[in-house]
Design a protein around this motif. Structure first.
Motif, PDB file in Angstrom:
ATOM      1  N   SER A  49      -8.324  -0.929   7.625  1.00 61.39           N
ATOM      2  CA  SER A  49      -6.876  -0.799   7.777  1.00 61.39           C
ATOM      3  C   SER A  49      -6.203  -0.408   6.462  1.00 61.39           C
ATOM      4  O   SER A  49      -5.270   0.400   6.457  1.00 61.39           O
ATOM      5  N   SER A  50      -6.673  -0.944   5.363  1.00 63.79           N
ATOM      6  CA  SER A  50      -6.104  -0.567   4.055  1.00 63.79           C
ATOM      7  C   SER A  50      -6.314   0.912   3.782  1.00 63.79           C
ATOM      8  O   SER A  50      -5.402   1.616   3.357  1.00 63.79           O
ATOM      9  N   MET A  55      -1.452   0.384  14.319  1.00 64.02           N
ATOM     10  CA  MET A  55      -2.647   0.309  13.477  1.00 64.02           C
ATOM     11  C   MET A  55      -3.914   0.616  14.269  1.00 64.02           C
ATOM     12  O   MET A  55      -4.816   1.281  13.751  1.00 64.02           O
ATOM     13  N   ALA A  56      -3.973   0.156  15.519  1.00 62.12           N
ATOM     14  CA  ALA A  56      -5.148   0.442  16.346  1.00 62.12           C
ATOM     15  C   ALA A  56      -5.296   1.943  16.570  1.00 62.12           C
ATOM     16  O   ALA A  56      -6.414   2.467  16.587  1.00 62.12           O
ATOM     17  N   ARG A  57      -4.175   2.624  16.712  1.00 58.80           N
ATOM     18  CA  ARG A  57      -4.235   4.078  16.887  1.00 58.80           C
ATOM     19  C   ARG A  57      -4.597   4.785  15.588  1.00 58.80           C
ATOM     20  O   ARG A  57      -5.434   5.697  15.591  1.00 58.80           O
ATOM     21  N   LEU A  69       0.801  -1.229   0.000  1.00 58.11           N
ATOM     22  CA  LEU A  69       0.000   0.000   0.000  1.00 58.11           C
ATOM     23  C   LEU A  69       0.830   1.273   0.000  1.00 58.11           C
ATOM     24  O   LEU A  69       0.298   2.350  -0.266  1.00 58.11           O
ATOM     25  N   ARG A  70       2.121   1.157   0.313  1.00 58.47           N
ATOM     26  CA  ARG A  70       2.983   2.335   0.369  1.00 58.47           C
ATOM     27  C   ARG A  70       4.332   1.993  -0.225  1.00 58.47           C
ATOM     28  O   ARG A  70       4.506   0.945  -0.837  1.00 58.47           O
ATOM     29  N   GLY A  71       5.307   2.843   0.002  1.00 60.88           N
ATOM     30  CA  GLY A  71       6.619   2.720  -0.606  1.00 60.88           C
ATOM     31  C   GLY A  71       7.534   1.691   0.032  1.00 60.88           C
ATOM     32  O   GLY A  71       7.136   0.937   0.921  1.00 60.88           O
ATOM     33  N   PRO A  72       8.801   1.682  -0.410  1.00 62.65           N
ATOM     34  CA  PRO A  72       9.773   0.680   0.021  1.00 62.65           C
ATOM     35  C   PRO A  72      10.034   0.648   1.534  1.00 62.65           C
ATOM     36  O   PRO A  72      10.218  -0.428   2.107  1.00 62.65           O
ATOM     37  N   GLU A  73      10.047   1.799   2.173  1.00 63.57           N
ATOM     38  CA  GLU A  73      10.304   1.832   3.615  1.00 63.57           C
ATOM     39  C   GLU A  73       9.177   1.142   4.390  1.00 63.57           C
ATOM     40  O   GLU A  73       9.417   0.374   5.325  1.00 63.57           O
TER      41      GLU A  73
END
Length: 115
Positions: free
Chosen positions: A74-75, A50-52, A21-25
């Motif tokens: 979450s996505s 993730m809960a936060r 969903l995001r970049g390499p990091e």
């Protein structure tokens, strides 16, 4: 209406689905967490992060988020995060430190066991 994918907190089983969903990091972080033991501070810190981000504590069965399920929620949270991947990693690191401090303070993990 109850969605079968809805849980009380972010479920560990969804971690792999967030990788792309995001970049390499971010991808490296998700891979690192996936390789850790399910009860490790790394995984528990990720769940806390993730809960936060998703405000799991404010979710109840009658909310729109709960009706769509944890996977979609979450996505969306990860995709819509306005900060950088580096910021997400920093927030995860802080959550891991919180988990370690909690475990140590409650005698659930000896200090020599903490990485």
């Amino acid at each position: 209406m109850y969605h079968g994918d809805t849980e009380v907190l972010f479920p560990v089983r969804l971690i792999p689905s967030l990788r792309h969903l995001r970049g390499p990091e971010w991808q490296a972080l998700v891979e690192q967490v996936q390789q850790a033991a399910p009860t490790s501070p790394a995984v528990l810190g990720f769940v806390l992060l993730m809960a936060r981000l998703a405000n799991c504590a404010g979710c109840s069965m009658d909310t729109f988020r709960a009706m769509r399920g944890c996977a979609q929620c979450s996505s969306r949270v990860v995709e819509r995060f306005r900060g950088s991947d580096a910021e997400l990693v920093r927030q995860w690191q802080a959550a891991v430190e919180e988990v370690k401090a909690f475990l140590k303070s409650h005698g659930l993990m000896a200090s020599e066991e903490l990485p």
